[in-house]
Design an enzyme around this catalytic site. Sequence first.
Site, mmCIF file in Angstrom:
data_model
loop_
_atom_site.group_PDB
_atom_site.id
_atom_site.type_symbol
_atom_site.label_atom_id
_atom_site.label_comp_id
_atom_site.label_asym_id
_atom_site.label_seq_id
_atom_site.Cartn_x
_atom_site.Cartn_y
_atom_site.Cartn_z
ATOM 1 N N GLY A 103 14.857 -38.917 3.220
ATOM 2 C CA GLY A 103 14.509 -40.073 2.406
ATOM 3 C C GLY A 103 13.209 -40.729 2.828
ATOM 4 O O GLY A 103 12.315 -40.086 3.393
ATOM 5 N N ARG A 129 21.843 -23.840 -7.065
ATOM 6 C CA ARG A 129 22.881 -23.493 -8.037
ATOM 7 C C ARG A 129 22.398 -23.526 -9.482
ATOM 8 O O ARG A 129 23.008 -22.925 -10.356
ATOM 9 C CB ARG A 129 24.082 -24.433 -7.873
ATOM 10 C CG ARG A 129 23.753 -25.896 -8.072
ATOM 11 C CD ARG A 129 24.881 -26.804 -7.564
ATOM 12 N NE ARG A 129 24.552 -28.216 -7.728
ATOM 13 C CZ ARG A 129 23.783 -28.898 -6.884
ATOM 14 N NH1 ARG A 129 23.273 -28.288 -5.828
ATOM 15 N NH2 ARG A 129 23.533 -30.182 -7.097
ATOM 16 N N LEU A 149 21.990 -29.148 -1.408
ATOM 17 C CA LEU A 149 20.712 -28.544 -1.013
ATOM 18 C C LEU A 149 20.690 -27.039 -1.254
ATOM 19 O O LEU A 149 20.164 -26.260 -0.458
ATOM 20 C CB LEU A 149 20.399 -28.846 0.459
ATOM 21 C CG LEU A 149 20.321 -30.326 0.848
ATOM 22 C CD1 LEU A 149 19.938 -30.475 2.315
ATOM 23 C CD2 LEU A 149 19.341 -31.094 -0.036
ATOM 24 N N ARG A 185 12.981 -25.070 -4.741
ATOM 25 C CA ARG A 185 13.719 -24.845 -3.493
ATOM 26 C C ARG A 185 13.793 -23.355 -3.151
ATOM 27 O O ARG A 185 13.647 -22.953 -1.994
ATOM 28 C CB ARG A 185 15.146 -25.388 -3.631
ATOM 29 C CG ARG A 185 15.267 -26.898 -3.637
ATOM 30 C CD ARG A 185 16.722 -27.305 -3.846
ATOM 31 N NE ARG A 185 16.919 -28.744 -3.832
ATOM 32 C CZ ARG A 185 18.091 -29.341 -4.012
ATOM 33 N NH1 ARG A 185 19.178 -28.599 -4.239
ATOM 34 N NH2 ARG A 185 18.189 -30.658 -3.975
ATOM 35 N N ASP A 193 23.736 -39.538 -0.435
ATOM 36 C CA ASP A 193 23.720 -38.641 -1.593
ATOM 37 C C ASP A 193 24.674 -37.456 -1.458
ATOM 38 O O ASP A 193 25.028 -36.831 -2.463
ATOM 39 C CB ASP A 193 22.296 -38.104 -1.821
ATOM 40 C CG ASP A 193 21.308 -39.205 -2.192
ATOM 41 O OD1 ASP A 193 21.765 -40.317 -2.503
ATOM 42 O OD2 ASP A 193 20.093 -38.949 -2.151
ATOM 43 N N TRP A 221 20.987 -40.899 -10.122
ATOM 44 C CA TRP A 221 20.074 -39.837 -10.557
ATOM 45 C C TRP A 221 18.924 -40.449 -11.350
ATOM 46 O O TRP A 221 19.137 -41.299 -12.214
ATOM 47 C CB TRP A 221 20.833 -38.828 -11.409
ATOM 48 C CG TRP A 221 20.115 -37.515 -11.484
ATOM 49 C CD1 TRP A 221 19.331 -37.065 -12.482
ATOM 50 C CD2 TRP A 221 20.090 -36.510 -10.473
ATOM 51 N NE1 TRP A 221 18.816 -35.830 -12.184
ATOM 52 C CE2 TRP A 221 19.265 -35.458 -10.949
ATOM 53 C CE3 TRP A 221 20.679 -36.388 -9.202
ATOM 54 C CZ2 TRP A 221 19.022 -34.306 -10.213
ATOM 55 C CZ3 TRP A 221 20.440 -35.234 -8.478
ATOM 56 C CH2 TRP A 221 19.620 -34.221 -8.981
ATOM 57 N N GLU A 224 0.828 -1.206 0.000
ATOM 58 C CA GLU A 224 0.000 0.000 0.000
ATOM 59 C C GLU A 224 0.867 1.263 0.000
ATOM 60 O O GLU A 224 0.544 2.256 -0.657
ATOM 61 C CB GLU A 224 -0.920 0.026 1.237
ATOM 62 C CG GLU A 224 -1.801 -1.203 1.363
ATOM 63 C CD GLU A 224 -1.181 -2.272 2.253
ATOM 64 O OE1 GLU A 224 -1.891 -2.779 3.126
ATOM 65 O OE2 GLU A 224 0.020 -2.585 2.068
ATOM 66 N N GLU A 233 12.906 -33.382 1.034
ATOM 67 C CA GLU A 233 13.476 -34.101 -0.105
ATOM 68 C C GLU A 233 14.002 -35.496 0.227
ATOM 69 O O GLU A 233 14.744 -36.075 -0.554
ATOM 70 C CB GLU A 233 14.597 -33.260 -0.741
ATOM 71 C CG GLU A 233 14.085 -32.091 -1.556
ATOM 72 C CD GLU A 233 15.027 -31.701 -2.691
ATOM 73 O OE1 GLU A 233 15.563 -32.594 -3.368
ATOM 74 O OE2 GLU A 233 15.217 -30.494 -2.892
ATOM 75 N N CYS A 271 -2.113 -3.618 7.446
ATOM 76 C CA CYS A 271 -1.722 -3.827 8.842
ATOM 77 C C CYS A 271 -2.106 -2.616 9.691
ATOM 78 O O CYS A 271 -2.254 -1.501 9.189
ATOM 79 C CB CYS A 271 -0.230 -4.104 8.947
ATOM 80 S SG CYS A 271 0.818 -2.736 8.407
#
Length: 348
Positions: A289, A212, A209, A189, A205, A175, A53, A287, A78
């Site tokens: 297991g 990239r 995380l 992500r 793995d 993969w 606003e 993600e 608010c």
Amino acid sequence: MNDYEKYIKRCLELAQFGAGNTSPNPMVGSVIVHHDKIIGEGWHQKAGEPHAEVNAINSVKDKSLLKESTLYVSLEPCSHYGKTPPCADLIVSYNIPKVVICNIDPHEKVAGKGIHRMKNAGIEIVSGILENEGEELNKRFFTFHRKKRPYIILKWAQTIDGLIDSDNKSGKGEWISNQYSKVLVHKWRSEEDAIMIGTNTAMKDNPMLNVREWNGKNPIRIVLDKTLRLPKNLNVFDSSIETIVFTEKENPDSKNLRYIKIKFDNNLLNNILHNLVELNIQSIFVEGGGMLFSLFLKNNIWDEARIIIGDKKFRGGVKAPMIDPKYLVDEKMIINDKILFLKNDYLD
């Protein structure tokens, strides 16, 4: 589509420009209309910076027109002092005669108080316009404040024969999905506050995380490690990204690495979620297991699942979690990968 819906739709479009940057605040957009012409627009760009606003009002060149205009906004203005002054007070100060709102703010510090403040000043209020669309836009914010837990998205990749991991002896994961799906996952992500994995996933793995493959912010990394058996040379301990480890052991914190001691008992999930609420983490991207997925599914505490089905087969391995297909809401193809989107419709 009437005028109310037309301009609220524009507010929702503007709000999305703040995606990934506003948490723990919601995404909000605002437009100001004078005689059926938009004279000002704005959105909340980043937490701690001016609200939608304020940006919309500031964009109006001739402020004298405000007293003859209608302000549209996707979330109730608010009424309290936080990092910025109350938007309701600003609207009142410019004598804006009418405000049209999509959703009421569920935050306990607002929750109708902004509307009350403006009504007391004689401003006409219309609310509930495109309410469902607004709920979807800010599903993380609404879930956090209504259910007192983060919004939870489960994501895994599985083979066409229903496995999420192979039983190869190399100690390395294989993969499953293609490169285009990988880019999409990194985009996903970047849209969440945190990303969570279990001990076995971290060990086998050794994931980074991060995002990239996408231009966005890295989520906070969350790792479960009951007995602190994970080696310190894993990527999740490289200090490059804020990381939280839930464990039963005492351990000193270090740069970008925090250890939180909890009990790994029958209340494990609630223990984790309680701590995440205390840390103001509004969404988590889970993600793996298999044991971690089972924990959320068994307790029926999840909001979305995104399943990538690659065109590979493993000779043996870990079976993918099972979710009733009644929760399926959409599916799409990325080259040879099929992506299923599921939403949980339970009520807490």
